[in-house]
Design a protein around this motif. Structure first.
Motif, PDB file in Angstrom:
ATOM      1  N   GLY A 124       3.665  12.880  -4.400  1.00 32.36           N
ATOM      2  CA  GLY A 124       2.358  12.700  -4.980  1.00 32.36           C
ATOM      3  C   GLY A 124       1.725  14.026  -5.353  1.00 32.36           C
ATOM      4  N   PRO A 125       0.558  14.015  -5.965  1.00 32.21           N
ATOM      5  CA  PRO A 125      -0.252  12.818  -6.273  1.00 32.21           C
ATOM      6  C   PRO A 125       0.222  12.089  -7.522  1.00 32.21           C
ATOM      7  CG  PRO A 125      -1.400  14.792  -6.965  1.00 32.21           C
ATOM      8  CD  PRO A 125      -0.143  15.263  -6.297  1.00 32.21           C
ATOM      9  N   ARG A 126       0.143  10.777  -7.482  1.00 33.47           N
ATOM     10  CA  ARG A 126       0.434   9.920  -8.619  1.00 33.47           C
ATOM     11  C   ARG A 126      -0.253   8.576  -8.399  1.00 33.47           C
ATOM     12  NH1 ARG A 126       6.325   8.005  -9.555  1.00 33.47           N
ATOM     13  NH2 ARG A 126       5.104   6.446 -10.684  1.00 33.47           N
ATOM     14  N   PRO A 127      -0.568   7.839  -9.457  1.00 28.93           N
ATOM     15  CA  PRO A 127      -1.299   6.572  -9.289  1.00 28.93           C
ATOM     16  C   PRO A 127      -0.439   5.497  -8.637  1.00 28.93           C
ATOM     17  CG  PRO A 127      -0.683   6.892 -11.582  1.00 28.93           C
ATOM     18  CD  PRO A 127      -0.352   8.170 -10.873  1.00 28.93           C
ATOM     19  N   ASP A 128      -1.122   4.532  -8.017  1.00 31.78           N
ATOM     20  CA  ASP A 128      -0.421   3.426  -7.357  1.00 31.78           C
ATOM     21  C   ASP A 128      -0.084   2.290  -8.315  1.00 31.78           C
ATOM     22  OD1 ASP A 128      -0.650   4.745  -4.953  1.00 31.78           O
ATOM     23  OD2 ASP A 128      -2.488   3.707  -4.371  1.00 31.78           O
ATOM     24  N   ASP A 163      13.630  12.003   4.585  1.00 33.60           N
ATOM     25  CA  ASP A 163      12.769  11.915   5.774  1.00 33.60           C
ATOM     26  C   ASP A 163      11.895  10.656   5.732  1.00 33.60           C
ATOM     27  OD1 ASP A 163      13.814  14.253   6.714  1.00 33.60           O
ATOM     28  OD2 ASP A 163      12.105  15.510   6.150  1.00 33.60           O
ATOM     29  N   LEU A 164      11.359  10.347   4.563  1.00 36.58           N
ATOM     30  CA  LEU A 164      10.512   9.163   4.430  1.00 36.58           C
ATOM     31  C   LEU A 164      11.320   7.887   4.656  1.00 36.58           C
ATOM     32  CD1 LEU A 164       8.409  10.228   1.313  1.00 36.58           C
ATOM     33  CD2 LEU A 164       7.611  10.078   3.674  1.00 36.58           C
ATOM     34  N   ARG A 165      12.534   7.827   4.125  1.00 36.97           N
ATOM     35  CA  ARG A 165      13.376   6.645   4.345  1.00 36.97           C
ATOM     36  C   ARG A 165      13.700   6.480   5.824  1.00 36.97           C
ATOM     37  NH1 ARG A 165      16.535   9.072  -0.150  1.00 36.97           N
ATOM     38  NH2 ARG A 165      15.709   8.187  -2.094  1.00 36.97           N
ATOM     39  N   LEU A 166      13.990   7.586   6.501  1.00 37.27           N
ATOM     40  CA  LEU A 166      14.312   7.509   7.928  1.00 37.27           C
ATOM     41  C   LEU A 166      13.097   7.052   8.732  1.00 37.27           C
ATOM     42  CD1 LEU A 166      16.407   7.922  10.143  1.00 37.27           C
ATOM     43  CD2 LEU A 166      15.712  10.332  10.268  1.00 37.27           C
ATOM     44  N   MET A 167      11.900   7.448   8.325  1.00 38.60           N
ATOM     45  CA  MET A 167      10.693   6.992   9.009  1.00 38.60           C
ATOM     46  C   MET A 167      10.567   5.472   8.937  1.00 38.60           C
ATOM     47  SD  MET A 167       7.735   9.788   8.046  1.00 38.60           S
ATOM     48  CE  MET A 167       6.534   8.968   9.089  1.00 38.60           C
ATOM     49  N   VAL A 168      10.793   4.913   7.755  1.00 39.27           N
ATOM     50  CA  VAL A 168      10.689   3.460   7.581  1.00 39.27           C
ATOM     51  C   VAL A 168      11.739   2.742   8.409  1.00 39.27           C
ATOM     52  CG1 VAL A 168      10.996   1.593   5.903  1.00 39.27           C
ATOM     53  CG2 VAL A 168       9.625   3.595   5.305  1.00 39.27           C
ATOM     54  N   LEU A 169      12.972   3.229   8.376  1.00 35.88           N
ATOM     55  CA  LEU A 169      14.047   2.576   9.118  1.00 35.88           C
ATOM     56  C   LEU A 169      13.814   2.670  10.623  1.00 35.88           C
ATOM     57  CD1 LEU A 169      17.016   3.880   6.942  1.00 35.88           C
ATOM     58  CD2 LEU A 169      16.150   1.540   7.019  1.00 35.88           C
ATOM     59  N   ARG A 184      -0.965  20.649  -3.816  1.00 42.27           N
ATOM     60  CA  ARG A 184      -0.394  20.376  -5.123  1.00 42.27           C
ATOM     61  C   ARG A 184       0.589  19.206  -5.053  1.00 42.27           C
ATOM     62  NH1 ARG A 184       0.787  26.498  -7.500  1.00 42.27           N
ATOM     63  NH2 ARG A 184      -1.378  27.205  -7.436  1.00 42.27           N
ATOM     64  N   HIS A 185       1.361  19.154  -3.995  1.00 39.82           N
ATOM     65  CA  HIS A 185       2.342  18.087  -3.836  1.00 39.82           C
ATOM     66  C   HIS A 185       2.361  17.634  -2.382  1.00 39.82           C
ATOM     67  CE1 HIS A 185       3.884  18.717  -7.852  1.00 39.82           C
ATOM     68  NE2 HIS A 185       4.067  19.995  -7.593  1.00 39.82           N
ATOM     69  N   TYR A 186       2.714  16.383  -2.170  1.00 46.55           N
ATOM     70  CA  TYR A 186       2.901  15.854  -0.825  1.00 46.55           C
ATOM     71  C   TYR A 186       3.861  14.671  -0.915  1.00 46.55           C
ATOM     72  CZ  TYR A 186      -0.725  12.634  -2.536  1.00 46.55           C
ATOM     73  OH  TYR A 186      -1.448  11.751  -3.277  1.00 46.55           O
ATOM     74  N   GLY A 187       4.468  14.346   0.202  1.00 42.48           N
ATOM     75  CA  GLY A 187       5.362  13.204   0.232  1.00 42.48           C
ATOM     76  C   GLY A 187       4.583  11.910   0.150  1.00 42.48           C
ATOM     77  N   ASP A 204       0.858  -1.188   0.000  1.00 47.30           N
ATOM     78  CA  ASP A 204       0.000   0.000   0.000  1.00 47.30           C
ATOM     79  C   ASP A 204       0.889   1.230   0.000  1.00 47.30           C
ATOM     80  OD1 ASP A 204      -2.320   1.403  -0.122  1.00 47.30           O
ATOM     81  OD2 ASP A 204      -2.933   1.095   1.953  1.00 47.30           O
ATOM     82  N   SER A 205       0.268   2.387  -0.195  1.00 47.16           N
ATOM     83  CA  SER A 205       0.995   3.657  -0.159  1.00 47.16           C
ATOM     84  C   SER A 205       0.168   4.678   0.598  1.00 47.16           C
ATOM     85  CB  SER A 205       1.295   4.153  -1.576  1.00 47.16           C
ATOM     86  OG  SER A 205       0.103   4.443  -2.267  1.00 47.16           O
ATOM     87  N   THR A 206       0.835   5.730   1.040  1.00 48.42           N
ATOM     88  CA  THR A 206       0.161   6.786   1.781  1.00 48.42           C
ATOM     89  C   THR A 206       0.837   8.107   1.489  1.00 48.42           C
ATOM     90  OG1 THR A 206      -0.648   7.452   3.976  1.00 48.42           O
ATOM     91  CG2 THR A 206       1.588   6.613   3.854  1.00 48.42           C
ATOM     92  N   GLY A 207       0.138   9.182   1.765  1.00 44.26           N
ATOM     93  CA  GLY A 207       0.695  10.516   1.599  1.00 44.26           C
ATOM     94  C   GLY A 207       0.945  11.160   2.944  1.00 44.26           C
TER      95      GLY A 207
END
Length: 316
Positions: A175-179, A285-291, A151-154, A121-124
């Motif tokens: 994003g936004p972009r399709p999954d 920032d997103l990579r650090l969140m996952v780790l 207009r844009h989000y991570g 799954d994905s999230t913004g």
């Protein structure tokens, strides 16, 4: 073990992050490095920053006020906040973050090589820390609610183990972009680390090519509702999409909800926004969140199995 446990101990998170980094990188990036801080120590400090929901200045102040945390990772000098900022720009690039994710997955799986049930799954995540109340408030009762157009989000896409909410693969962007076109890259990334028996996804990933990629090329059983496009009563196009309409395994698909729990855990424990201003800093920032999420689960899993091995529990 179908539980969502994360460590609440800063010291445990620090030491686990240090062990993960030691498995992924050498102590220093170059033989002529200043040798004041190791890469392992700097990464552990970055994980602590996310764990505490702090900024760079905040985590340095926390380390200064709690000397036992600095001793846990053998810090002889207190880093300046700019040192951590530059370390994040260097250590959280795509290739280095992949090695860290490899290290967490190896530490999580141990001798196991297969995950029986996974979900994608994905999230913004917002690019601002503005309060939702001030976004929606109105000056007068007669005026309409204020609205904000993003207009844009991570955007963060993950593949996770539905049993323990551990993230096996990640894809970061904006994003936004399709999954639908992120299914193959995420699945390929996960298969570099572990073998999968079954994967579930929502209708945003529904396409015959995604089914064929997983089932025919990698022998992975897919469960994706055939609901992409306009609603219709006609049979879906494609062999596997028609199979989803006639022989859909609903009890197995219900485990897909665990990936929603993963997204909730990320946002509740580390915040529902990214602090970075530029595209690349937001990706870091997103990579650090996952780790950080994986490190917190690693410590809880380790303590869980240690408790099971305790003679006092076994005696009961």
């Amino acid at each position: 073990m179908d539980v969502a446990l994360t460590s609440k101990s800063p010291k445990a998170v620090l030491t686990t992050a240090l062990a993960v980094a030691r498995r992924a990188w050498p102590a220093y990036s170059h033989r002529n490095s200043p040798k004041k801080f190791t890469q392992h120590q700097l990464f552990a400090c970055l994980v602590l920053k996310n764990f505490l929901k702090a900024d760079y200045r905040g985590v340095v102040a926390h380390l200064r006020d709690a000397p036992s945390l600095a001793e846990a990772i053998e810090l002889k000098h207190m880093p300046h906040f700019t040192t951590l900022q530059k370390a994040a720009a260097r250590l959280l690039v795509s290739a280095d973050a992949r090695r860290l994710l490899d290290s967490t997955v190896q530490r999580y799986l141990g001798r196991r090589k297969r995950v029986s049930s996974a979900a994608i799954d994905s999230t913004g995540l917002e690019c601002t820390v503005a309060s939702g109340y001030f976004v929606r408030r109105r000056k007068r009762v007669a005026e309409p609610w204020k609205t904000v157009v993003y207009r844009h989000y991570g955007k963060l896409g993950v593949v996770c183990d539905t049993a323990q909410h551990f993230i096996l693969a990640m894809r970061v962007g904006r994003g936004p972009r399709p999954d639908i076109d992120e299914f193959r890259p995420l699945l390929n990334d996960a298969l570099q680390r572990v073998r999968l028996s079954r994967i579930a996804a929502d209708a945003g990933y529904d396409s015959e090519s995604n089914h064929r990629f997983a089932r025919d090329q990698h022998q992975i059983r897919t469960m994706i509702p055939a609901k992409h496009g306009r609603p219709t009563k006609k049979p879906a196009k494609g062999r596997y999409r028609r199979l989803m309409q006639t022989r859909f395994d609903l009890p197995a698909y219900r485990k897909r909800a665990q990936v929603e729990t993963v997204m909730s855990m990320l946002k509740r424990r580390q915040g529902a926004y990214v602090r970075g201003r530029s595209y690349h800093s937001q990706c870091r920032d997103l990579r650090l969140m996952v780790l950080t999420h994986n490190v917190m689960i690693l410590m809880s899993v380790r303590l869980f199995y240690r408790a099971l091995a305790s003679p006092f529990l076994l005696r009961e």
